[in-house]
Design an enzyme around this catalytic site. Sequence first.
Site, PDB file in Angstrom:
ATOM      1  CG  ASP A  67      -1.794   1.195   1.331  1.00  0.00           C
ATOM      2  OD1 ASP A  67      -2.402   1.534   0.307  1.00  0.00           O
ATOM      3  OD2 ASP A  67      -1.878   1.803   2.404  1.00  0.00           O
ATOM      4  CB  THR A 100      -1.868   5.519  -1.972  1.00  0.00           C
ATOM      5  OG1 THR A 100      -1.869   4.093  -1.897  1.00  0.00           O
ATOM      6  CG2 THR A 100      -3.034   6.063  -1.207  1.00  0.00           C
ATOM      7  CB  THR A 101       1.099   2.714  -5.578  1.00  0.00           C
ATOM      8  OG1 THR A 101       0.881   2.082  -4.320  1.00  0.00           O
ATOM      9  CG2 THR A 101       2.491   2.400  -6.065  1.00  0.00           C
ATOM     10  CG  ASP A 402      -6.552   0.663   0.583  1.00  0.00           C
ATOM     11  OD1 ASP A 402      -6.612   1.548   1.446  1.00  0.00           O
ATOM     12  OD2 ASP A 402      -5.508   0.368  -0.014  1.00  0.00           O
TER      13      ASP A 402
END
Length: 534
Positions: A67, A100-101, A402
């Site tokens: 994550d 998020t990545t 998530d």
Amino acid sequence: MATAVTAATAPSRKTETYTDTKRRDDVRGVNIAAARAVADAVRTSLGPRGMDKMISSGEQEVIITNDGATILSRMSLLQPAARMLADLSRSQDAAAGDGTTTVVVLAGSLLRRAQTLLSAGAHPTAAADALHRLATRSVDVLHGMAIPIELSDRDSLVKSASTALNSKVVSQYSTLLSPLAVDAALSVVDPAHPDLLDLRDIRIVKKLGGTVDDTELIRGLIFDKKASHAAGGPTRVENAKIAVIQFQVSPPKTDIEQSVIVSDYAQMDRILREERNYILGMVKKIKASGCNVLLIQKSILRDAVTDLSLHYLAKAKILVVKDVERDEIEFITKTLNCLPIANIEHFREDKLGYADLVEEVSVGESKIVKITGIKDMGRTATVLVRGSNQLVIDEADRSLHDALCVIRCLVNKRFLIAGGGAPEIEMSMQLAAWAKELHGMESYCIKEFAEALEVIPYTLAENAGLNPISIVTELRNRHAKGEKNAGINVRKGQITNILEENVVQPLLVSTSAITLACECVRMILKIDDIVTVR
């Protein structure tokens, strides 16, 4: 003579107008290099075939995750521009909860193209302005690809939650966790406010033992502690009347720290008798209201319960759960549809909550207290997460969060979009075509930044062990033929219609990623000096 003077002053005028921009370029170069290093560090963890990172801290704490927000929040970054990328990931986590990545990898790729533009002689402001226009246009392209959905379409919600979970460590459990996350989220959406979903209404309780398969959604309440039955109190109560109290069932103390000296036995007996009478009086008032389950808030100043009060409560057949955390009180009272009681004088029947069953249940090696069949239950949900070790439980918790965030995005903005690198390639091609209609430096900048968006499908293919160049070329070719939803299917290792493979994500994740990444890159480009102050 006059001409000679003129000739002599001419070169000096030229040197006056010369300004040294080397330092500015160096500062910008250092910032871009630091931010790109952070982006490259998390790039390998993008997508369903991405690698995991093991994060080890000084206190022997180990975390295994892919994550982006978790990895970057744990990195100890010193360079200010590198920290900006960690903040960027945190912003994406707050806005959308997923991607998020992606947002960090996008920013790294845009910075790489920006560096090429700057070294070719483009002005940073021109590049920054082009980025702003690019972000606005990209959002329009994404809206053109989006598919509207309804909250009643449970299958679409489950598909988007599965896509979010497929890139996690616990991806093999996505068939269990996705429907669980959807049911939990839909059970807390208030019909009066259908576009609001507060994730604080969903409580995740982690319990060691079993496997992730044993994770369950509970329509009720769970306490991660056993009932206090030191004095032989009940462990199962049917037709429960539940009170949440914020006062102590123990003898009072003096307001200030002082010692009381007792000189003879008669006085000692009298003190003990008074204490007994005081506690007995409290227990009688509690029993008189019909209460048979007591949830006692944790106390700092003195013991919330003593052995003597537990003994009397056990005699009165009242089940006691002590040391309930202060920040859980709001969730508990909302679920039980009751009021917290701050004083014994206010203990009345109308402040109680009602449930069919309160019982102590064995889970693994320890026990929990479970409340089910709550009457007029508030809009809350509790998820009990199980796992073979703490690392798996923590990662399951993060993955579930998530998935819940993805559903929250769909509640806020009810549009789905294809995954698998399809939106990025579509944006890249449409922006490159738009760049040809523009003129001057702006056209050049937008063409360069449009190519930067191809980093997402390129990385997805690379992490899946495919040939990234041939895959991205084929993907471009399919999109040029008008196949908007063609994306990379990492399981089959080829290009397919990604909607048919059920790889979908909320529109909000993609729009948020592109706008936040462009905003962050614009900010880094505009910095031309770092001033340190003491």
